[in-house]
Every structure is written in C-alpha cells, then in structure tokens.
Design a protein around this motif. Structure first.
Motif: not given
Length: 634
Positions: A456-458, A469-483, A488-492, A496-501
C-alpha cells in the motif's frame, strides 16, 4: 455389521466352512462348484451368538485369481485365515498372507480346517509362525493370532469358532457413521424391473435410500463424475432404508447403466473426495521378513511399472523412488485416495506382492527440476517416521496432521474443503483458520500481513493523488484469493471499503471549496438519488473534470459517464428498486421507477448490465440477474 474376508486356502476347505457357518453357498458359479475351486468373490452372512450380524467375503485362493482375492480383501479390516490340516502351509497361503500384510490387515483369526483328516496341530504351529511376522500377528491377544481347529464335514470345533468370531468382532474398531462415503464396487449387474445394482463393502459413513452419490475412478471413464441416485438398499439380503459401515451392501442405482460401473470403481459423497492420478506413498516390505509397520524397512528396488491394488481397484502405475521408503506413483486412471489409505503394489509378471503402501499425499507437488525427487524425499522423512507408527491409536490423526502441515507449507493458502478431500480434516500446529473456509500456514500468513502495508505504501508513492489502492491490485500483488483479502486487510490494520484499501485515518480529503460543492451535490442526490446534476449545475458549483475526479477518487461520487455522476451507493439502490418491478422490465419502466431521465437511466442500466446485476434480453427488455449482487471495485 462386521465383515470378514476368508482367505488363505486354495480349495473348498474354506468354502465348506463358510457354508457350514452360514447355511449359504458362497460359490456363485457352477464352474466353481464343479471344479471345487473358488474363482471369484463369494458372499455369505450369519448372526453370531451375541446377535451381531457377520458377513463373509470368500476370496479365491488360486494364484491365477489373486486380483479377485485382492478386490475382496482390500476394503475389509479383518480376515479369517484358513489352512487345511492335511495340507498345511501352501504357496498360496504365503501369497495371501503377503497381500493381507501389505494391506495392513491387523485383525484376524486362524482357522485350521479338515481337522477330521489329520492332526491340526502341525499345520496350526506352522501357520502361526508365519502369521506372527505379519500385521495380523501384531493385534491378537498376547501378540499372537487366535486360532481354532474345525471340521467343515463333521462340524467339530464350530462352536469354538463362533466364540472366536465374537471375540474378533469385539476387537474391531468402530467406523464413523458420519464419515464421507466411499463404496468400492466389486460387482455390477442388472435386475429385471429394478435396473443397475452394485455391491460392495461399505467401510465407514452412512448411505440412505434417496442419497445422491458420485461415480469415481471409473475404468471405462463413461461414468466418472456422474451423479447417481440410490433408489434401494439391501444388507444381508434384506431391504433397508439406510446402512452404516462396516457392512456388505447392494445398492440399486438410478442414473447409470450396469456397464458404466465395474469392479474397482467407487461411489463417493459428491464433492467430498479428490480423484488423483499422482500420489506419494510410504513403502514397506511384506511376507515373513516384513516389518509390521508401514514405512518400515522399505521394499527394496521396485520395477518401474506395477499394479496398485487399493480398495477393490487394480490400476497400473509408474513408480518413481523417493528414497528407500517412499515412492511417487503415477496412476493410469484417477482414484479417490486420501492420506492413510492402504494398498499394495503387485508385480503381475512375477506373481508376487512387491510392497505394501500407505498413501501420504494425494496431491503432491510436481517434480520438474533437477534434484526435485531428492528434495521431496528429504521433505517426506518426518512424515515417513509418523507413517511407521500406524499401529498406534492416534497414528492416523498424527499422520494426517503431518501431511496437512506439509501441504500448507508448500501451498501457503488452502481451502478447508480441499484438505478434507485429501483426508486431512484437522489443522496442524502451524496452521491457521483465516476465514472464508480458508486456512493458511502461519509463516505464510505472517508474511502476507507484513507485506500488505508495504504494498500500500508503494502504491501511495506511485499514485499520490489516488484516494486509495484498488483492492484488486493489492490482491494480485499479494497473490491471495478475493475471498481472503478482507481478512488480510483486517489483520494488517488496513481499511477495505468501496473496493479500495487505505491506511486508517488517511481517507482522502478535498479542498474546502470542492468539499462544499460535493456536499451540495450529495444533498441534491439525497433527495432524488437518480437525478444526476446537469452540466450547468456542476459548472455553477465549480466542479470541473479535475474536481469530479478527485471526488470520485475520494469515494464521494460515482462516475457513470463523463457527464453523469451519482452517489456510490446508487447501483445497490437501483438494484433494490428494480427488484420490485415485474420481470422483465423495459427501459421506460425502469426510468419511471428510478425517477430519472433517459440521460441517466440508459448509462446506469448499462453499468448494471456490465456488473452482472441485470441482464439485457433479445427484445431489449431487462431482468434482474439471478442472485444479483453489486461487486466490489466501484
């Protein structure tokens, strides 16, 4: 019900014994009765003195019919091993014992038949010496296999045999009636007026009339994956509504022809099993010199091609060694296998059992790089140590935990249902439930939690004007499923709201003039949600392209087109409004219901089409899509 395989002797000594015990003829074919030789599997049953039902699977003894013998003994947990007093230990006795030993059958009873023809004691002593070196010798009282001498002709010793059978059944473990069903088919035939009937030994779980099962491991392939309905059940010749393992059953099926299922196929709980063509297994030697524990002293050098016998199935396999005690098997056809399943490898050319196997991993990683087999062998070493203790009560669960840990370390994130399908129901010590029916290796999860804020900082450095940061971008960079992204966002500790982190407290702010203008638009839309402001109104408020883009990035407005903006919740509100209309509906009906103009209604409906909320029909009307939801990423 208890099920016992009768094995060991080549002639009718054992069949005569089963006939005296049950009053039934186990040899089904006229050729068998004519030759006095069991050729195929026979079935009979009785009730023991304690009232418990007991079924016998009478397996052929001649070396030509060993595959048939294995199909009957494979799913059975106990064996009545038969040796004739007047013939003693035979070559076929040794091969049957090697097979039972390889299959890990640990509960048994030695029966010396034809005691009216010769002194049974020499044959008994000889047989007990052989049995003591097998898995059968590891579970009897005092470490020896119980034995009894009988005469099928005179009936002498039958009372003692029944007493020992009662004791044997009381030593057998109790199967789980709630387990996933896997019924190995050993016969398939048609009954006039009823259709296809299959028989097999149900080792665990429960089947009820009306259940739907899935065909698996089909040799012909035509029935693989097909769903079949159980229209009738029989156990011990009687119609029943349901039956739990262990039991011999006949199931009348709807949805499959008798030629589509055969010996070695399986009927399984739909979605609960994974069919595999590759499995890593522990090896153990068999016969009198074999170690009684799986994964004991290995099996020596194996041929590259053998036949795997598991359950009632016999499948050619290619063998790739993974050290002296393990191998990778590549099957000619997929089978529903799980960790802990036992089977054996047989060399049909040499007519001998090559090794016993215990399935370790039914979904192993590929061996594509040089040295991968050696690395895999090292990885399996702790699993093999656990497999060598399969005689302990807690061993199956411990083995599953070891393999689950290995699987999670290799894959990082795995669905719980996938682990269960592989026979790994419990999480290992380094496994975590992370929500949405997923579990993770603790190390992998910690890495994701630390990487998410860094990614996210990057992004913020790359896109300083972005609202998040668009949620799909973060998901792809982390390599995690959308579900799993919300977890992940909560633990970090990210929002995560309205498709953005975003980081907490960093929601994008607007300059005071723009903030005032956007609030005016929000006030307008609060009264009329779909009355998008005209260009003149936006110009009056000072909202040009850049200002509107900032408001959209901040999540305050939703841009439908370059000239149409609404509140971010408009698609959801539109879906609820349109759901109240008679389906399908026209553009005009939608426009009236939404209280707006064609300028707004046309692009809004197109947006809903794109998101899968509505469907446009050939006549240009629309309807709400089944189970329509508004996706993330607004």
């Amino acid at each position: 019900m208890y099920v016992v395989a009768t094995a060991g002797h080549v002639d009718h000594g054992k069949s005569t014994l089963v006939r005296r015990l049950t009053g039934m003829e186990p040899d089904r074919w006229a050729e068998e009765r004519r030759r006095g030789l069991t050729i195929d599997l026979g079935f009979a049953w009785t009730r023991l003195p304690d009232g418990q039902p007991l079924a016998f699977v009478d397996v052929p003894g001649h070396e030509r019919f060993v595959p048939n013998m294995l199909a009957g003994a494979g799913p059975v947990a106990a064996a009545m091993f038969v040796v004739a007093a007047d013939e003693g230990w035979r070559a076929q006795s040794a091969e049957h014992l090697a097979a039972l030993d390889a299959l890990g059958v640990r509960h048994g009873l030695l029966v010396v038949t034809r005691a009216d023809l010769a002194d049974p004691e020499p044959a008994r002593a000889q047989a007990l010496e052989h049995l003591a070196a097998s898995t059968l010798g590891s579970r009897g009282p005092g470490g020896t296999v119980p034995s009894v001498a009988v005469s099928g002709r005179t009936g002498a010793g039958l009372d003692d045999l029944l007493t020992e059978l009662v004791a044997l059944t009381r030593r057998l473990p109790t199967p789980d009636p709630d387990a996933d069903v896997r019924l190995w088919v050993d016969r398939s035939f048609s009954v006039r007026g009823a259709g296809t009937v299959v028989t097999g030994t149900l080792t665990a779980g429960t089947i009820t009339v009306g259940d739907t099962l899935s065909a698996a491991g089909s040799a012909a392939g035509s029935a693989a994956g097909r769903l079949v309905r159980v229209r009738g059940l029989q156990a011990l010749g009687e119609d029943v509504r349901n039956v739990s393992g262990t039991a011999r059953i006949a199931a009348n099926l709807r949805g499959v022809d008798r030629t589509d299922l055969g010996r070695g196929d399986a009927l399984v709980t739909p979605g609960a099993w994974r069919e595999t063509e590759v499995a890593d297994v522990a090896l153990r030697s068999t016969g009198d010199s074999g170690d009684a524990g799986a994964g004991g002293d290995g099996a020596g050098e194996l041929p590259g091609t053998l036949v795997l016998h598991v359950g009632a199935a016999a499948v050619p396999v290619r063998v790739r060694p993974l050290g002296p005690d393990a191998a990778r098997l590549t099957l000619d056809r997929p089978l529903p296998l799980r960790t802990g399943d036992r089977g054996l490898l047989r060399d049909p050319g040499r007519h001998q059992v090559a090794a016993g196997v215990v399935v370790l991993d039914a979904a192993p990683p590929g061996l594509r790089r040089r040295g991968a087999a050696r690395a895999r062998a090292a990885t399996l070493e702790p699993v093999l140590r656990e497999a060598s203790a399969t005689d302990e009560p807690t061993a199956p669960a411990n083995l599953a935990a070891y393999v689950a840990g290995l699987h999670l370390r290799e894959h990082g994130l795995v669905r719980r249902e996938e682990l269960r399908a592989l026979g790994l129901p419990e999480l290992p010590p380094d496994g975590l439930d992370v929500g949405a029916d997923w579990c993770a290796n603790a190390g992998r999860w910690a890495e994701l939690i630390s990487r998410a804020p860094e990614e996210l900082a990057g992004w913020e450095r790359e896109q300083p004007l972005a609202a998040g940061m668009p949620s799909d971008v973060l998901r792809q960079r982390l390599g995690v499923p959308a579900a799993l992204l919300p977890a992940v966002a909560g633990a970090a500790h990210l929002v995560l709201r309205d498709g953005q982190v975003r980081r907490p407290g960093t929601e994008a702010t607007l300059p005071p003039a723009v903030e005032k203008a956007v609030r005016a638009v929000e006030d307008d839309l609060a009264a009329e949600p779909f009355a998008a402001p005209e260009a003149a109104r936006l110009a009056e408020l000072g909202l040009d392209t850049r200002e509107l883009a900032a408001a959209v990035r901040a999540g305050r407005l939703l841009r439908v087109t370059d000239t149409v903006v609404l509140l971010p919740g408009a698609p959801d509100q539109a879906r609820r409004t349109l759901a109240a209309l008679d389906q399908p509906f026209t553009l005009s009906q939608a426009r009236i219901a939404l209280g707006t103009t064609r300028r707004v209604a046309v692009p809004l409906l197109e947006l809903l089409d794109e998101r899968g909320v509505t469907e446009r029909l050939p006549d240009s009307s629309r309807r709400l899509a089944p189970r329509a939801t508004v996706s993330e990423g607004r």
